[in-house]
Design a protein around this motif. Structure first.
Motif, PDB file in Angstrom:
ATOM      1  N   UNK A 112       0.818  -1.216   0.000  1.00 51.71           N
ATOM      2  CA  UNK A 112       0.000   0.000   0.000  1.00 51.71           C
ATOM      3  C   UNK A 112       0.856   1.273   0.000  1.00 51.71           C
ATOM      4  N   UNK A 113       0.402   2.258  -0.744  1.00 52.99           N
ATOM      5  CA  UNK A 113       1.007   3.586  -0.767  1.00 52.99           C
ATOM      6  C   UNK A 113       0.027   4.578  -0.152  1.00 52.99           C
ATOM      7  N   UNK A 114       0.528   5.440   0.719  1.00 56.09           N
ATOM      8  CA  UNK A 114      -0.310   6.344   1.493  1.00 56.09           C
ATOM      9  C   UNK A 114      -0.116   7.776   1.008  1.00 56.09           C
ATOM     10  N   UNK A 115      -1.206   8.429   0.630  1.00 52.64           N
ATOM     11  CA  UNK A 115      -1.180   9.852   0.258  1.00 52.64           C
ATOM     12  C   UNK A 115      -1.505  10.672   1.501  1.00 52.64           C
ATOM     13  N   UNK A 116      -0.631  11.609   1.816  1.00 46.61           N
ATOM     14  CA  UNK A 116      -0.818  12.430   3.012  1.00 46.61           C
ATOM     15  C   UNK A 116      -0.513  13.884   2.698  1.00 46.61           C
ATOM     16  N   UNK A 117      -1.021  14.782   3.538  1.00 48.95           N
ATOM     17  CA  UNK A 117      -0.797  16.223   3.395  1.00 48.95           C
ATOM     18  C   UNK A 117      -0.164  16.746   4.672  1.00 48.95           C
ATOM     19  N   UNK A 118       0.965  17.452   4.560  1.00 48.12           N
ATOM     20  CA  UNK A 118       1.559  18.037   5.766  1.00 48.12           C
ATOM     21  C   UNK A 118       0.645  19.048   6.436  1.00 48.12           C
ATOM     22  N   UNK A 119      -0.158  19.773   5.641  1.00 50.31           N
ATOM     23  CA  UNK A 119      -1.054  20.790   6.199  1.00 50.31           C
ATOM     24  C   UNK A 119      -2.362  20.763   5.430  1.00 50.31           C
ATOM     25  N   UNK A 120      -3.469  20.835   6.160  1.00 48.83           N
ATOM     26  CA  UNK A 120      -4.790  20.870   5.538  1.00 48.83           C
ATOM     27  C   UNK A 120      -5.494  22.201   5.782  1.00 48.83           C
ATOM     28  N   UNK A 121      -4.796  23.167   6.339  1.00 47.39           N
ATOM     29  CA  UNK A 121      -5.326  24.516   6.523  1.00 47.39           C
ATOM     30  C   UNK A 121      -4.390  25.473   5.788  1.00 47.39           C
ATOM     31  N   UNK A 122      -4.896  26.122   4.759  1.00 48.80           N
ATOM     32  CA  UNK A 122      -4.083  26.997   3.913  1.00 48.80           C
ATOM     33  C   UNK A 122      -4.683  28.397   3.907  1.00 48.80           C
ATOM     34  N   UNK A 123      -3.823  29.399   3.804  1.00 51.01           N
ATOM     35  CA  UNK A 123      -4.264  30.791   3.806  1.00 51.01           C
ATOM     36  C   UNK A 123      -4.325  31.315   2.376  1.00 51.01           C
ATOM     37  N   UNK A 124      -5.510  31.790   1.978  1.00 51.16           N
ATOM     38  CA  UNK A 124      -5.625  32.420   0.657  1.00 51.16           C
ATOM     39  C   UNK A 124      -5.014  33.813   0.679  1.00 51.16           C
ATOM     40  N   UNK A 125      -4.951  34.420   1.856  1.00 47.79           N
ATOM     41  CA  UNK A 125      -4.339  35.753   1.947  1.00 47.79           C
ATOM     42  C   UNK A 125      -2.832  35.677   1.754  1.00 47.79           C
ATOM     43  N   UNK A 126      -2.212  34.615   2.276  1.00 49.93           N
ATOM     44  CA  UNK A 126      -0.760  34.455   2.150  1.00 49.93           C
ATOM     45  C   UNK A 126      -0.379  33.612   0.940  1.00 49.93           C
ATOM     46  N   UNK A 127      -1.384  33.095   0.213  1.00 48.74           N
ATOM     47  CA  UNK A 127      -1.144  32.285  -0.984  1.00 48.74           C
ATOM     48  C   UNK A 127      -0.247  31.084  -0.661  1.00 48.74           C
ATOM     49  N   UNK A 128      -0.667  30.305   0.338  1.00 48.25           N
ATOM     50  CA  UNK A 128       0.108  29.128   0.732  1.00 48.25           C
ATOM     51  C   UNK A 128       0.121  28.089  -0.390  1.00 48.25           C
ATOM     52  N   UNK A 129       1.153  27.255  -0.374  1.00 47.48           N
ATOM     53  CA  UNK A 129       1.266  26.171  -1.340  1.00 47.48           C
ATOM     54  C   UNK A 129       0.594  24.913  -0.797  1.00 47.48           C
ATOM     55  N   UNK A 130      -0.094  24.207  -1.681  1.00 48.49           N
ATOM     56  CA  UNK A 130      -0.664  22.914  -1.345  1.00 48.49           C
ATOM     57  C   UNK A 130       0.381  21.839  -1.639  1.00 48.49           C
TER      58      UNK A 130
END
Length: 641
Positions: free
Chosen positions: A314-332
């Motif tokens: 199995x391969x696991x897809x994960x996200x380091x952060x799930x809260x992103x700021x549109x004001x700071x234009x965070x990267x997904x």
């Protein structure tokens, strides 16, 4: 008329924007597990007398790569050697002793190995339960690896194979012995692992139709797997015998051990879908860090087997952060790893769709590939789309292997849905506070609020008027934003607070803001009447513990001065004068010739005494009644006058 009271209250407004309920996101094993292992597992020293505990500790630290941090004293090898030499050691203890010795490589004399071999061979022929076969066969496999000079063989392997298979059921579950009709998935895992170890001990060919039947039984077993809404899958057994019952973690771990072991020794593939293997991996990862050493071992051991197996990795897809700021234009950022955190083979990660949960508008992202940052190992969306606003969005990811031939090796799942929350600076506009009359609701006084500046206002109102607070919230894109809840807090000068819910006519949103508002807006003077006698009183204010329980001022006791008394000699003289009449009475009796010898010496008995007292009682009742009557009549006359 009671006096009116003027009270000054602090004025606070609190906007409560909804909290984030993070969707289920699975992360591979990380340093948090390694740190927890050092705290959960006890050091192996003289106080440890359980070989199972020794093995589970050694194996867990070995899998996590922190075996060098484990302080293993010579007592572990001593315990292993004593167990292998003992003729009374159980099959279970022998099995865990050999497992532990496979890691520690203790010095065990050849005679102990020969004695163990003879005992295990005899135990297999007498075995009548699944656990007897499991410990005997498993120990012989370990003995074959550790004592190369021994010729470890199993006679009648095919007969033993069929004896174990006879305990299997049509649904893929197994019984522990023929005397108990209850079957379980936990026993199925033990049976599959036992059969796999038995096949590795002998070069004899087993009936391939029987092997095919076992593979079909495994598929049936996985057909009955249970599933959570987040995609995690597990095996559970009914509680029939509390002694033999194992929880979902132990049961699922047992099935994984049996599946992986059986797949290693049989040709061809076992038709268990990759989605189910991925679901089992999500179950183990979704547990987090178990609290007990045994559960911790079951989790890590099963994940280590899934890390490299012949069924599906199995391969696991994960996200380091799930809260992103549109004001700071965070990267997904997205990462894909194996369950133990190893790098995945080359693949492509695509966002199939990203849409707001509470909006019927078109998706903000469709069919967009993520850029692979090979240095950091992330798949990156460099900038958020311009249409992204504050809110909760559902992202659907699709992962595809660059080499299609590896699809039989890895399980990546068809789609992965993740909730991502976009935050941003929300502006408060058109804020004002008004004082209304109680009859028609007309505005009597109104003041604007400038929340961008550090300013405050002052208002006056009485108990017959109403206070109205109104404001508008605007998202970064200029859209009207309605908070989940807004509260108005009035704080008295004595710090007693009253909280009121501000009405919201819109729908509820589950969103979060970066600049949730909580600040003082000003003061208001309320002209209130005196509270009724039975009205609810404000709660008592907290008392400083030091003022209540601290040391008090020293109390100086001042006693009254003693009264003056006459000299001691004078007191003794008056005492003598009081005794003079008694002495004179006795002298007079002697003068008149009284014979003291004739005084009666007999004492009265009870009945004689009661007779005398009865006559005396009648007299006292008559006299007492007359006396009390006289006193009562005299008192009544005095009160009437």
């Amino acid at each position: 008329m009671k006096p009116r009271m003027i009270r000054t209250l602090g004025f606070l407004a609190l906007l409560l924007i909804s909290s984030i309920c993070e969707a289920a996101i699975f992360h591979p094993i990380s340093d948090s597990h390694r740190s927890a292992a050092r705290q959960i597992f006890k050091p192996i020293d003289e106080s440890v007398n359980s070989l199972r505990q020794v093995y589970e500790t050694l194996k867990t630290f070995e899998i996590l790569g922190i075996g060098k941090d484990l302080d293993v004293s010579a007592s572990a090898c001593t315990l292993i050697a004593e167990t292998l030499k003992s003729s009374s050691a159980s099959l279970k203890d022998i099995n865990f002793a050999l497992k532990s010795n496979g890691i520690l490589k203790c010095k065990i004399d050849g005679q102990s190995f020969e004695a163990i071999n003879s005992r295990l061979q005899a135990a297999i022929t007498k075995a009548n339960s699944l656990l007897d076969f499991f410990y005997s066969v498993g120990s012989l496999v370990l003995l074959k690896d550790q004592a190369a000079h021994l010729d470890v063989q199993v006679a009648n392997a095919d007969q033993i194979f069929r004896s174990i298979k006879a305990l299997g059921q049509s649904d893929g579950r197994w019984r522990y012995n023929s005397n108990k009709p209850e079957s379980s998935a936990h026993a199925a895992g033990i049976a599959l692992e036992t059969l796999a170890r038995l096949m590795s001990l002998t070069s004899a060919d087993f009936d391939q139709s029987l092997i095919g039947t076992l593979k079909n039984d495994i598929v049936k077993l996985f057909d009955g797997i249970e599933k959570y809404d987040d995609g995690a899958m597990f095996f559970g057994d009914k509680v029939v015998d509390a002694y033999e019952y194992e929880g979902p973690l132990s049961t699922t771990s047992s099935v994984v051990r049996g599946l992986v072991a059986f797949a290693e020794v049989t040709p061809g593939k076992i038709a268990v879908s990759g989605d189910k293997i991925l679901g089992v991996a999500k179950f183990f990862l979704g547990i987090g860090v178990p609290g007990s050493p045994h559960d911790f071992f079951d989790q890590i051991d099963a994940l280590a087997l899934l890390e490299n197996n012949r069924v599906s990795i199995p391969l696991i897809l994960s996200l380091p952060a799930t809260v992103l700021s549109v004001s700071k234009n965070d990267q997904l950022k997205v990462k894909v790893n194996t369950v133990l955190g190893s790098n995945a083979p080359p693949l492509t990660v695509k966002i199939l769709q990203a849409a707001n949960h509470n909006s019927k508008n078109a998706p903000i992202i469709e069919n967009q590939d993520l850029r692979h940052d090979s240095g950091a190992g992330f798949y990156v969306l460099d900038s958020l789309p311009k249409e992204a606003d504050v809110g909760k969005y559902e992202f659907i990811f699709k992962t595809a292997l660059n080499d299609p031939s590896q699809s039989d090796v890895y399980a990546i799942g068809s789609r992965t849905s993740v909730n991502i929350y976009f935050t941003g600076e929300v502006k408060v506009e058109n804020a004002e506070i008004s004082v209304l009359d109680s009859d028609l609701g007309n505005v009597e006084s109104q003041k604007k609020l400038d929340l961008s500046a550090d300013s405050s206002i002052s208002l006056s109102a009485n108990h017959l008027q109403k206070l109205r607070l109104s404001f508008q919230l605007v998202s970064p894109l200029g859209n009207a934003f309605k908070p989940h809840q807004a509260l108005l807090k009035l704080r008295h000068e004595t710090k007693v607070e009253h909280v009121f819910v501000v009405g919201n006519s819109g729908k509820k949103f589950e969103l979060i803001l970066e600049n949730s508002l909580f600040r003082s807006l000003g003061h208001i003077d309320l002209d209130l009447p005196e509270a009724p006698e039975k009205a609810t009183r404000p709660p008592l204010q907290p008392i400083d513990p030091l003022s209540r329980f601290g040391p008090k001022a020293e109390i100086a006791h001042i006693f009254r001065a003693p009264e003056k008394r006459p000299p001691k000699e004078l007191s003794l003289a008056f005492l003598g004068l009081t005794l003079v009449p008694l002495v004179g009475f006795l002298v007079g009796l002697l003068r008149i010739g009284v014979n003291f010898k004739n005084f009666p010496t007999a004492t009265l008995n009870l009945f004689t005494t009661l007779k005398y007292l009865s006559f005396l009682g009648v007299f006292l009742v008559f006299v007492g009644h007359r006396t009390l009557s006289y006193l009562a009549s005299t008192s009544a006359k005095l009160k009437g006058a």
